[in-house]
Design a protein around this motif. Sequence first.
Motif, short mmCIF file in Angstrom:
data_model
loop_
_atom_site.label_atom_id
_atom_site.label_comp_id
_atom_site.label_asym_id
_atom_site.label_seq_id
_atom_site.Cartn_x
_atom_site.Cartn_y
_atom_site.Cartn_z
N GLY A 1 -3.61 11.34 3.34
CA GLY A 1 -4.65 10.37 3.66
C GLY A 1 -4.15 8.95 3.86
O GLY A 1 -4.94 8.04 4.02
N ILE A 2 -2.83 8.77 3.88
CA ILE A 2 -2.30 7.40 4.00
C ILE A 2 -2.57 6.79 5.38
O ILE A 2 -2.70 5.57 5.50
N ARG A 3 -2.69 7.61 6.40
CA ARG A 3 -2.94 7.05 7.74
C ARG A 3 -4.24 6.25 7.78
O ARG A 3 -4.29 5.15 8.32
N CYS B 1 -5.83 -1.08 5.88
CA CYS B 1 -5.04 -2.08 5.16
C CYS B 1 -4.43 -3.16 6.05
O CYS B 1 -4.45 -4.34 5.70
N ILE B 2 -3.87 -2.79 7.18
CA ILE B 2 -3.13 -3.74 8.01
C ILE B 2 -4.00 -4.92 8.46
O ILE B 2 -3.62 -6.07 8.23
N GLN C 1 0.82 -1.21 0.00
CA GLN C 1 0.00 0.00 0.00
C GLN C 1 0.86 1.26 0.00
O GLN C 1 0.51 2.24 -0.65
N THR C 2 1.97 1.24 0.72
CA THR C 2 2.84 2.40 0.77
C THR C 2 3.47 2.68 -0.59
O THR C 2 3.59 3.83 -1.01
N LEU C 3 3.84 1.63 -1.30
CA LEU C 3 4.43 1.81 -2.63
C LEU C 3 3.39 2.26 -3.66
O LEU C 3 3.70 3.06 -4.54
N ILE C 4 2.20 1.78 -3.56
CA ILE C 4 1.15 2.05 -4.55
C ILE C 4 0.40 3.35 -4.27
O ILE C 4 -0.18 3.94 -5.17
N TYR C 5 0.43 3.84 -3.05
CA TYR C 5 -0.41 4.95 -2.64
C TYR C 5 -0.29 6.22 -3.49
O TYR C 5 -1.31 6.84 -3.81
N PRO C 6 0.93 6.67 -3.88
CA PRO C 6 0.99 7.87 -4.72
C PRO C 6 0.21 7.73 -6.03
O PRO C 6 -0.49 8.66 -6.44
#
Length: 91
Positions: free
Chosen positions: A61-63, A69-70, A14-19
């Motif tokens: 908005g990633i938080r 996600c987790i 998710q961190t890699l895809i988020y942008p």
Amino acid sequence: YKLLCGALAGLSAQTLIYPGDTMRRRMQVDGIGGEPHKYRNFVDCFIRIVRDEGVSGLYRGIRTNVVRCIPGAAIQFTAYDAFKNLFGLTT
């Protein structure tokens, strides 16, 4: 152990895809309600977000996404492994 690995795998993905997801969402609502389009294409969207908001704008908005996600990824990976073992499947 497997629950933690699943959670970390989901978080990394998710961190890699988020942008890219941020840009997709912004382009989807761009021009809604008859307003003029702000972005010409995906590259223009990326450049404008970074220029106007900095790199952190790509992660706005990633938080909320991490909270969602987790648990989902942890359950998915654990269930996959449990069913694989239940049916005697090996990879």
